[in-house]
Scaffold this motif. Structure first.
Motif, mmCIF file in Angstrom:
data_model
loop_
_atom_site.group_PDB
_atom_site.id
_atom_site.type_symbol
_atom_site.label_atom_id
_atom_site.label_comp_id
_atom_site.label_asym_id
_atom_site.label_seq_id
_atom_site.Cartn_x
_atom_site.Cartn_y
_atom_site.Cartn_z
ATOM 1 N N LYS A 1 -15.468 -2.554 12.822
ATOM 2 C CA LYS A 1 -15.495 -1.101 12.674
ATOM 3 C C LYS A 1 -14.113 -0.509 12.943
ATOM 4 O O LYS A 1 -13.693 0.419 12.251
ATOM 5 N N SER A 2 -13.393 -1.037 13.919
ATOM 6 C CA SER A 2 -12.056 -0.509 14.228
ATOM 7 C C SER A 2 -11.109 -0.679 13.032
ATOM 8 O O SER A 2 -10.301 0.204 12.762
ATOM 9 N N THR A 3 -11.211 -1.777 12.310
ATOM 10 C CA THR A 3 -10.380 -1.985 11.125
ATOM 11 C C THR A 3 -10.725 -0.970 10.051
ATOM 12 O O THR A 3 -9.836 -0.369 9.438
ATOM 13 N N ARG A 4 -12.021 -0.775 9.822
ATOM 14 C CA ARG A 4 -12.440 0.207 8.813
ATOM 15 C C ARG A 4 -11.985 1.600 9.200
ATOM 16 O O ARG A 4 -11.502 2.371 8.359
ATOM 17 N N GLN A 5 -12.095 1.951 10.468
ATOM 18 C CA GLN A 5 -11.679 3.275 10.913
ATOM 19 C C GLN A 5 -10.178 3.459 10.729
ATOM 20 O O GLN A 5 -9.726 4.532 10.337
ATOM 21 N N TYR A 6 -9.411 2.425 10.994
ATOM 22 C CA TYR A 6 -7.965 2.484 10.760
ATOM 23 C C TYR A 6 -7.691 2.745 9.280
ATOM 24 O O TYR A 6 -6.886 3.620 8.934
ATOM 25 N N VAL B 1 0.843 -1.207 0.000
ATOM 26 C CA VAL B 1 0.000 0.000 0.000
ATOM 27 C C VAL B 1 0.871 1.248 0.000
ATOM 28 O O VAL B 1 0.636 2.180 -0.790
ATOM 29 N N ASP B 2 1.876 1.288 0.856
ATOM 30 C CA ASP B 2 2.754 2.463 0.912
ATOM 31 C C ASP B 2 3.457 2.691 -0.428
ATOM 32 O O ASP B 2 3.574 3.826 -0.891
ATOM 33 N N TYR B 3 3.912 1.612 -1.044
ATOM 34 C CA TYR B 3 4.555 1.730 -2.354
ATOM 35 C C TYR B 3 3.580 2.307 -3.375
ATOM 36 O O TYR B 3 3.908 3.247 -4.114
ATOM 37 N N ALA B 4 2.380 1.741 -3.437
ATOM 38 C CA ALA B 4 1.386 2.193 -4.423
ATOM 39 C C ALA B 4 0.969 3.638 -4.176
ATOM 40 O O ALA B 4 0.751 4.392 -5.136
ATOM 41 N N LYS B 5 0.880 4.039 -2.922
ATOM 42 C CA LYS B 5 0.521 5.425 -2.610
ATOM 43 C C LYS B 5 1.604 6.386 -3.091
ATOM 44 O O LYS B 5 1.309 7.437 -3.654
ATOM 45 N N GLU B 6 2.861 6.022 -2.864
ATOM 46 C CA GLU B 6 3.963 6.931 -3.178
ATOM 47 C C GLU B 6 4.364 6.924 -4.651
ATOM 48 O O GLU B 6 4.702 7.963 -5.211
ATOM 49 N N TYR B 7 4.331 5.756 -5.281
ATOM 50 C CA TYR B 7 4.911 5.638 -6.615
ATOM 51 C C TYR B 7 3.904 5.431 -7.747
ATOM 52 O O TYR B 7 4.323 5.268 -8.901
ATOM 53 N N THR B 8 2.622 5.409 -7.437
ATOM 54 C CA THR B 8 1.613 5.268 -8.492
ATOM 55 C C THR B 8 0.504 6.290 -8.258
ATOM 56 O O THR B 8 0.421 6.899 -7.191
ATOM 57 N N GLU C 1 -6.215 6.331 8.872
ATOM 58 C CA GLU C 1 -4.756 6.227 8.885
ATOM 59 C C GLU C 1 -4.148 5.904 7.519
ATOM 60 O O GLU C 1 -3.049 6.357 7.216
ATOM 61 N N ILE C 2 -4.832 5.113 6.717
ATOM 62 C CA ILE C 2 -4.250 4.651 5.452
ATOM 63 C C ILE C 2 -4.777 5.459 4.268
ATOM 64 O O ILE C 2 -4.012 5.953 3.448
ATOM 65 N N TYR C 3 -6.082 5.588 4.177
ATOM 66 C CA TYR C 3 -6.704 6.284 3.047
ATOM 67 C C TYR C 3 -7.335 7.589 3.555
ATOM 68 O O TYR C 3 -8.546 7.697 3.700
#
Length: 187
Positions: A87-92, A67-74, A96-98
């Motif tokens: 719900k905690s996973t979705r909130q993360y 995910v970090d690679y795709a966010k930075e390089y694509t 935090e990610i998207y």
């Protein structure tokens, strides 16, 4: 325009992976982030490193790296094909990610009847090589997911949790949801 982060929510065999692959074909400049693929890779080549119980830290680390690679390089849109029922996973993922500053976040909730899901797992030909722990069949996974539904963190997504909430209640809803997402990109 912001990139899309389409996050699936649903039990096993509800159609998340099939939907993700179909959407990837229609949504140019996108890719599917599927942790089942990561689990299969790790179970094939690094089984000894897999934790015996508890969170699959290795699988989550591999996913985060990709995910970090795709966010930075694509500039790809993300199609996140996982159960994401907590719900905690979705909130993360959403906070935090998207991040909302960089992504238009879409939850696609697969809420098919248990009758459909049991029929699908009974007739499943999917490889069980992704399993870790006591599970032998997808029926075992579905039974576990039903029991988990009683846990306080396992809740259906609600309006306002992400930028969009789209529902798949019947298999025929998939094409409508895909077209809605493609329309968002074209707008």
């Amino acid at each position: 325009m912001k990139r899309l982060a389409i996050i699936t929510v649903g039990k096993t065999h509800s159609g998340k992976t099939t939907f993700a692959r179909q959407l990837e074909q229609k949504l140019t400049n996108s890719f599917v982030m599927d942790q089942d693929t990561h689990a299969e890779f790790l179970n094939t080549y690094y089984k000894k490193l897999q934790p015996k119980k508890g969170p699959n830290i290795l699988k989550h680390a591999l996913t985060k790296l990709i995910v970090d690679y795709a966010k930075e390089y694509t500039g790809f849109h993300f199609i996140v094909s996982n159960s994401n029922r907590a719900k905690s996973t979705r909130q993360y993922l959403l906070k935090e990610i998207y991040h909302k500053e960089a992504f238009t976040r879409i939850l696609v909730h697969f809420d098919l009847s248990d009758d459909i899901l049991y029929e699908r797992v009974e007739n499943s030909t999917r490889d069980t090589h992704i399993f870790r722990g006591p599970y032998k069949t997808f029926k075992d996974v579905l039974i576990r997911q039903e029991k988990e539904s009683e846990l306080p963190d396992i809740v259906d997504p609600v309006e306002g949790e992400a930028d969009y909430l789209l529902m798949v209640k019947e298999p025929a809803d998939v094409d409508r949801v895909i077209e809605k997402i493609v329309t968002l990109v074209e707008a």
